[in-house]
Design a protein around this motif. Structure first.
Motif, PDB file in Angstrom:
ATOM      1  N   TRP A 100      -5.532  -5.750  12.209  1.00  0.00           N
ATOM      2  CA  TRP A 100      -4.662  -6.073  11.487  1.00  0.00           C
ATOM      3  C   TRP A 100      -4.857  -5.917  10.037  1.00  0.00           C
ATOM      4  O   TRP A 100      -4.395  -6.798   9.483  1.00  0.00           O
ATOM      5  N   GLY A 101      -6.241  -5.911  10.202  1.00  0.00           N
ATOM      6  CA  GLY A 101      -6.672  -5.986   8.633  1.00  0.00           C
ATOM      7  C   GLY A 101      -5.977  -4.847   7.508  1.00  0.00           C
ATOM      8  O   GLY A 101      -5.764  -4.719   6.295  1.00  0.00           O
ATOM      9  N   THR A 102      -6.367  -3.841   8.636  1.00  0.00           N
ATOM     10  CA  THR A 102      -5.721  -2.445   8.247  1.00  0.00           C
ATOM     11  C   THR A 102      -3.477  -2.349   7.683  1.00  0.00           C
ATOM     12  O   THR A 102      -3.147  -2.199   6.796  1.00  0.00           O
ATOM     13  N   VAL A 103      -3.290  -3.471   8.985  1.00  0.00           N
ATOM     14  CA  VAL A 103      -1.676  -3.578   8.404  1.00  0.00           C
ATOM     15  C   VAL A 103      -1.342  -3.851   7.058  1.00  0.00           C
ATOM     16  O   VAL A 103      -0.640  -4.150   6.295  1.00  0.00           O
ATOM     17  N   LYS A 104      -2.486  -5.092   7.105  1.00  0.00           N
ATOM     18  CA  LYS A 104      -1.764  -6.137   5.881  1.00  0.00           C
ATOM     19  C   LYS A 104      -2.683  -5.494   4.704  1.00  0.00           C
ATOM     20  O   LYS A 104      -1.404  -5.634   4.105  1.00  0.00           O
ATOM     21  N   ALA A 105      -3.565  -4.782   4.730  1.00  0.00           N
ATOM     22  CA  ALA A 105      -3.343  -3.872   3.434  1.00  0.00           C
ATOM     23  C   ALA A 105      -2.375  -3.444   3.300  1.00  0.00           C
ATOM     24  O   ALA A 105      -2.242  -3.237   2.039  1.00  0.00           O
ATOM     25  N   ALA A 106      -2.076  -2.275   4.150  1.00  0.00           N
ATOM     26  CA  ALA A 106      -0.532  -1.398   4.608  1.00  0.00           C
ATOM     27  C   ALA A 106       0.359  -2.192   3.491  1.00  0.00           C
ATOM     28  O   ALA A 106       1.136  -2.034   2.866  1.00  0.00           O
ATOM     29  N   ALA A 107       0.886  -3.721   3.916  1.00  0.00           N
ATOM     30  CA  ALA A 107       2.078  -4.340   3.756  1.00  0.00           C
ATOM     31  C   ALA A 107       1.606  -4.650   1.979  1.00  0.00           C
ATOM     32  O   ALA A 107       2.766  -4.525   0.996  1.00  0.00           O
ATOM     33  N   ASP A 108       0.492  -5.266   1.617  1.00  0.00           N
ATOM     34  CA  ASP A 108       0.011  -5.562   0.017  1.00  0.00           C
ATOM     35  C   ASP A 108      -0.427  -3.948  -0.919  1.00  0.00           C
ATOM     36  O   ASP A 108       0.276  -4.749  -1.740  1.00  0.00           O
TER      37      ASP A 108
ATOM     38  N   GLN B 249       6.544 -12.028   6.605  1.00  0.00           N
ATOM     39  CA  GLN B 249       6.945 -11.399   7.916  1.00  0.00           C
ATOM     40  C   GLN B 249       6.321 -11.337   9.369  1.00  0.00           C
ATOM     41  O   GLN B 249       5.675 -11.541   9.953  1.00  0.00           O
ATOM     42  N   LEU B 250       5.269 -10.518   8.015  1.00  0.00           N
ATOM     43  CA  LEU B 250       3.672 -10.282   8.821  1.00  0.00           C
ATOM     44  C   LEU B 250       2.647 -11.831   9.126  1.00  0.00           C
ATOM     45  O   LEU B 250       2.054 -11.419  10.235  1.00  0.00           O
ATOM     46  N   ARG B 251       2.638 -12.572   8.582  1.00  0.00           N
ATOM     47  CA  ARG B 251       1.887 -13.689   8.376  1.00  0.00           C
ATOM     48  C   ARG B 251       2.380 -14.298  10.054  1.00  0.00           C
ATOM     49  O   ARG B 251       2.373 -15.076  10.437  1.00  0.00           O
ATOM     50  N   ASN B 252       4.088 -14.087  10.577  1.00  0.00           N
ATOM     51  CA  ASN B 252       4.510 -14.886  11.349  1.00  0.00           C
ATOM     52  C   ASN B 252       4.335 -13.644  12.579  1.00  0.00           C
ATOM     53  O   ASN B 252       5.088 -13.909  13.563  1.00  0.00           O
ATOM     54  N   TRP B 253       3.553 -13.037  12.332  1.00  0.00           N
ATOM     55  CA  TRP B 253       3.717 -11.678  13.605  1.00  0.00           C
ATOM     56  C   TRP B 253       3.559 -12.278  14.332  1.00  0.00           C
ATOM     57  O   TRP B 253       1.910 -12.876  15.222  1.00  0.00           O
TER      58      TRP B 253
ATOM     59  N   THR C 104      10.247  -6.866  -3.988  1.00  0.00           N
ATOM     60  CA  THR C 104      11.365  -7.372  -3.168  1.00  0.00           C
ATOM     61  C   THR C 104      11.041  -7.825  -2.176  1.00  0.00           C
ATOM     62  O   THR C 104      10.664  -8.458  -0.659  1.00  0.00           O
ATOM     63  N   GLU C 105      10.482  -6.316  -1.370  1.00  0.00           N
ATOM     64  CA  GLU C 105      10.627  -5.571   0.039  1.00  0.00           C
ATOM     65  C   GLU C 105       9.407  -6.079   0.383  1.00  0.00           C
ATOM     66  O   GLU C 105       8.681  -6.416   1.535  1.00  0.00           O
ATOM     67  N   ARG C 106       8.458  -5.869  -0.460  1.00  0.00           N
ATOM     68  CA  ARG C 106       7.134  -5.800   0.497  1.00  0.00           C
ATOM     69  C   ARG C 106       6.705  -7.611   0.304  1.00  0.00           C
ATOM     70  O   ARG C 106       5.979  -8.028   1.247  1.00  0.00           O
TER      71      ARG C 106
END
Length: 297
Positions: A103-111, A289-293, A281-283
């Motif tokens: 999840w840390g990797t996913v968050k970094a990818a989103a950021d 969305q990730l915060r509510n996954w 905007t998309e970021r």
């Protein structure tokens, strides 16, 4: 007979006075170009030559490489500030220590989410350079515009030429390759060989590709007083100049300015700003969305 050359870490290394003199000059250069690191050994050598620290001889180049190598082994110079031309690119399969790491990797990818920043531009740009050691600096320059950087050294990279043409076909718009190479017989023929083959492959697929020589040019040699050497007498291929210069003779800050100007000449600022706005905007949407996954810790 065992090889007595230094191997591995050398924390107890005690450099001699002449070595310390050269390394002190190296420290000055690395600090001067800290915004353009890593630099290649050739770039470092040419700056030291311009600063009057070393002579433009193969002996002094090898001596500098030896000093810098030992300084890196001893910890005096950081590994990350020098780019080795022979460094091998490695691709390893991705793995995770556990769900939290995932999840840390996913968050970094989103950021770090990015759109195609070349969308809407009149031509699609690529940066190519002859020396692999220049790739990190050029990649950093191109990154802000969404431009990829490739090393195009050698005459036998047929697969690389074909891949470039395939990228041009897939891109759907005209492609412009900004090329940096040595100003000598080999550099000029490398440029023409690359251009002719890639253009022909792309044309067969219905795409248009043009090559633009960004550096080194005869005008740049004169304007920046770059060091030169006579053409190799054993190389009988045609050459437009009377003296040769390596691309890495351009100081890192000058190189950055030259490349940035070449890029901006082909960019539409309005389209670039639109891409950045959509990206932001998309970021934010993805981060929300990730915060509510479901299932995320």
């Amino acid at each position: 007979m065992p090889n007595k050359r230094p191997r591995g870490p050398q924390p107890d290394w005690r450099p001699k006075r002449e070595t310390l003199r050269v390394l002190a000059a190296v420290d000055v250069v690395l600090d001067r170009y800290r915004d353009h690191l890593p630099v290649s050994l050739r770039q470092l050598f040419y700056v030291l030559f311009s600063d009057g620290v070393l002579a433009k001889t193969e002996r002094d180049y090898k001596r500098m490489c030896e000093y810098v190598g030992m300084a890196r082994r001893s910890g005096r110079i950081g590994w990350e500030v020098i780019r080795d031309d022979t460094q091998i690119a490695v691709q390893a399969p991705q793995s995770f220590a556990g769900p939290a790491d995932f999840w840390g990797t996913v968050k970094a990818a989103a950021d770090e989410y990015r759109v195609d920043r070349q969308e809407g531009q009149p031509v699609r740009l690529e940066l190519w350079c002859e020396a692999a050691g220049m790739v990190p600096q050029l990649a950093r320059l191109g990154s802000g515009f969404g431009i990829a950087c490739f090393s195009g050294g050698g005459f036998d990279g047929l697969a690389g030429k074909h891949d470039a043409a395939r990228r041009a076909v897939a891109g759907g718009v005209r492609t412009r390759v900004l090329h940096l190479g040595d100003f000598d017989q080999s550099g000029e023929h490398l440029f023409s060989s690359l251009a002719e083959d890639v253009v022909a492959f792309a044309a067969a697929g219905g795409a248009e590709v043009k090559f633009e020589r960004v550096a080194v040019t005869a005008e740049q040699v004169a304007a920046y007083g770059l060091p030169t050497a006579p053409p190799k007498p054993s190389d009988h291929r045609s050459f437009s100049g009377t003296a040769t210069t390596q691309a890495e003779a351009l100081p890192p800050d000058v190189l950055a300015d030259v490349v940035r100007v070449a890029i901006e000449q082909h960019r539409n600022p309005t389209a670039h700003r639109a891409a950045l706005a959509r990206e932001e905007t998309e970021r934010r949407e993805i981060q929300n969305q990730l915060r509510n996954w479901p299932g995320r810790e």
